[in-house]
Design an enzyme around this catalytic site. Structure first.
Site, PDB file in Angstrom:
ATOM      1  CG  ASP A 140      33.240  40.886 113.443  1.00 30.36           C
ATOM      2  OD1 ASP A 140      33.294  41.441 112.836  1.00 30.36           O
ATOM      3  OD2 ASP A 140      32.876  39.927 114.228  1.00 30.36           O
ATOM      4  NE  ARG A 187      52.975  58.244 121.165  1.00 35.52           N
ATOM      5  CZ  ARG A 187      52.528  59.740 120.663  1.00 35.52           C
ATOM      6  NH1 ARG A 187      51.197  59.922 119.821  1.00 35.52           N
ATOM      7  NH2 ARG A 187      52.405  60.710 121.730  1.00 35.52           N
ATOM      8  CG  MET A 194      34.583  45.662 114.776  1.00 31.90           C
ATOM      9  SD  MET A 194      32.992  46.297 113.375  1.00 31.90           S
ATOM     10  CE  MET A 194      32.505  47.249 114.312  1.00 31.90           C
ATOM     11  CD  GLU A 250      35.113  43.697 117.863  1.00 29.45           C
ATOM     12  OE1 GLU A 250      34.662  44.917 117.905  1.00 29.45           O
ATOM     13  OE2 GLU A 250      33.919  42.844 117.661  1.00 29.45           O
ATOM     14  NE  ARG A 299      49.636  58.751 122.929  1.00 26.63           N
ATOM     15  CZ  ARG A 299      49.923  58.748 124.225  1.00 26.63           C
ATOM     16  NH1 ARG A 299      50.860  58.347 125.029  1.00 26.63           N
ATOM     17  NH2 ARG A 299      50.929  60.309 124.215  1.00 26.63           N
ATOM     18  NE  ARG A 308      28.795  47.775 111.518  1.00 27.14           N
ATOM     19  CZ  ARG A 308      28.619  47.490 112.617  1.00 27.14           C
ATOM     20  NH1 ARG A 308      28.675  46.657 113.207  1.00 27.14           N
ATOM     21  NH2 ARG A 308      27.524  48.294 112.633  1.00 27.14           N
TER      22      ARG A 308
HETATM   23  O1  F6P Z   1      27.974  42.403 112.813  1.00 25.86           O
HETATM   24  C1  F6P Z   1      29.564  42.665 113.932  1.00 25.86           C
HETATM   25  C2  F6P Z   1      30.046  43.506 114.215  1.00 25.86           C
HETATM   26  O2  F6P Z   1      30.633  44.522 113.558  1.00 25.86           O
HETATM   27  C3  F6P Z   1      31.204  42.918 115.750  1.00 25.86           C
HETATM   28  O3  F6P Z   1      32.390  43.182 114.660  1.00 25.86           O
HETATM   29  C4  F6P Z   1      30.998  44.283 116.362  1.00 25.86           C
HETATM   30  O4  F6P Z   1      31.588  43.799 117.521  1.00 25.86           O
HETATM   31  C5  F6P Z   1      29.661  44.486 116.626  1.00 25.86           C
HETATM   32  O5  F6P Z   1      29.131  44.312 115.392  1.00 25.86           O
HETATM   33  C6  F6P Z   1      28.931  46.321 116.971  1.00 25.86           C
HETATM   34  O6  F6P Z   1      27.622  46.191 116.803  1.00 25.86           O
HETATM   35  P1  F6P Z   1      27.102  47.772 116.599  1.00 25.86           P
HETATM   36  O7  F6P Z   1      26.797  47.991 115.519  1.00 25.86           O
HETATM   37  O8  F6P Z   1      25.898  46.667 117.454  1.00 25.86           O
HETATM   38  O9  F6P Z   1      27.808  48.029 117.687  1.00 25.86           O
END
Ligand code: F6P
Length: 410
Positions: A140, A187, A194, A250, A299, A308
């Site tokens: 984040d 669209r 995240m 999010e 959508r 990640r």
């Molecule tokens: O570590 C932060 C984060 O990547 C957030 O952006 C996200 O909401 C959350 O972790 C998701 O966590 P998990 O891996 O527990 O689903």
């Protein structure tokens, strides 16, 4: 004359990683391990964050083991275990941690984490005097690092955490790809990214051509929602391709007409040990409201764990090495309770140790996107943000197929 014995021979440094992973954690572990080994430390890895120091402990030896720092994620595994009492777990387990630190004869502990993991490390340092060094990490990018961005003669505080650059590359690429399908169907695509409390990562979608963005820092009230719909229509119609990508964090705060209140959308309301629920789903809600209000097909697309995932990119490789150099500096001074950070935002080739600093772990916390980095009227990131991110991931990118087929008259 050569010293026969290394400076820290007989001492042990242990590393743990906690919280959500990023593609730069293995790179951080590798860089810290290599430098600590050179100084003479034996290097241990604690498995699953703080969890690996509970009970009997779960600890591995990293001293002379090959380590792949390019592979994303964390070889030491992760958890959201909180040693201290919280909303979910009322028990104080910090003494178990202390006992294991003594049992495994750990002299220095390096905690790779965000606000939660490093917040717990700070308490271990303050309450029990454990020699800890924090190491920043968060996708984040909202862990306060007190990094300065110099732009047109002005200085602005920003954040730079390892993992952000690699995550940003993934979101940039993903967004750039989404245009092809979106244009084919004319669209509006609402791309969820995240970011529970901060829009730093959402802005990276702009580098793949997202034309609008919503971030948690700017609440979507009833009035602002009407203004947003107007802008969506305007931008969609202005694009000759009739296609629009809107990136949304999010954690965006979105007005719910039925409940007459502002809410956040959760995938699960179950809390982790630091009291966070799991976000997810706001993109679908926004898309369906756009559809209803404007009559334009829309959508939702959740980018989820894409930022990640995957390998560690070059900027993060260099950043983790440079911050690990600063760890060496802290070790040599026996200066604990600190976290190495970048003092300034600099491009890849200038990420060098003389730009680093160490901040007191008491000063960490969350740092949202400052106002100047987001244009409220256009629902878009500002030129200051573009400059900030260009330093880190290079120029915006987008492939385009600009066709103008001649119309056939029968
Ligand atoms: O570590 C932060 C984060 O990547 C957030 O952006 C996200 O909401 C959350 O972790 C998701 O966590 P998990 O891996 O527990 O689903």
């Amino acid at each position: 004359m050569m010293r026969k014995e290394k400076l820290f021979a007989g001492k042990t440094l242990a590393i743990l990683s906690g919280g959500g992973d990023t593609p730069a954690i293995n790179s951080s572990i590798e860089a810290i391990r290599n430098r600590a080994s050179m100084l003479g430390f034996k290097v241990f890895g604690i498995l699953r964050g703080w969890k690996g120091l509970l009970g009997e402990g779960d600890v591995v030896d990293l001293t002379n083991i090959p380590y792949n720092g390019i592979y994303g994620g964390t070889g030491l595994l992760s958890s959201r275990t909180n040693p201290f009492p919280g909303k979910k777990n009322k028990e104080d387990r910090s003494e178990q941690i202390l006992r294991n630190i003594e049992r495994y004869k750990i002299d220095v502990l390096v905690t790779i984490g965000g606000d939660d993991t490093n917040g717990a490390a700070k308490k271990m340092y303050e309450i029990y005097g454990i020699p800890v060094i924090g190491f920043p990490k968060t996708i984040d990018n909202d862990l306060r690092t007190r990094t300065m961005h110099h732009y047109q003669g002005k200085k602005h505080e920003v954040v730079l955490c390892p993992g952000f650059a690699s995550g940003a590359m993934q979101i940039k690429k993903l967004t750039a790809k989404l245009h092809t399908t979106n244009e084919s169907h004319q669209r509006i695509m609402v791309l969820e990214v995240m970011g529970r409390d901060a829009g730093w990562l959402t802005g990276t979608a702009m580098f793949g051509g997202a034309q609008m963005a919503l971030i948690p820092e700017v609440v979507i009230t009833k009035e602002r929602k009407d203004f947003f719909f107007e802008k969506v229509k305007e931008k969609y119609m202005a694009n000759p391709k009739h296609s629009l990508i809107i990136a949304v964090s999010e954690g965006v705060r979105w007005y719910n007409n039925d409940k007459n209140e502002i809410e956040m959308v959760y995938a699960s309301s179950e809390l982790d040990e630091y009291g966070h629920p799991r976000f997810g789903g706001v993109s679908g809600i926004i898309a369906s409201e756009i559809n209803k209000k404007l009559g334009i097909e829309a959508r939702g697309q959740i980018s989820g764990y894409i930022p990640r995932s995957g390998r560690c990119y070059e900027y993060d490789r260099r950043l983790t090495s440079t911050l690990a150099d600063k760890v060496v500096d802290l070790l040599l001074r026996e200066d604990y309770g600190k976290m190495p950070v970048m003092r300034d935002i600099v491009p890849y080739c200038e990420v060098e140790e003389f730009h680093t600093d160490a901040i007191e772990m008491g000063n960490i916390g969350n740092f949202p996107l400052p106002n100047i980095y987001y244009n409220h009227n256009e629902f878009q990131f500002s030129e200051q943000y573009v400059d900030f991110l260009t330093n880190i991931i290079g120029e915006p990118y987008r492939m385009e197929f600009n066709h103008q087929f001649p119309v056939v008259i029968p």
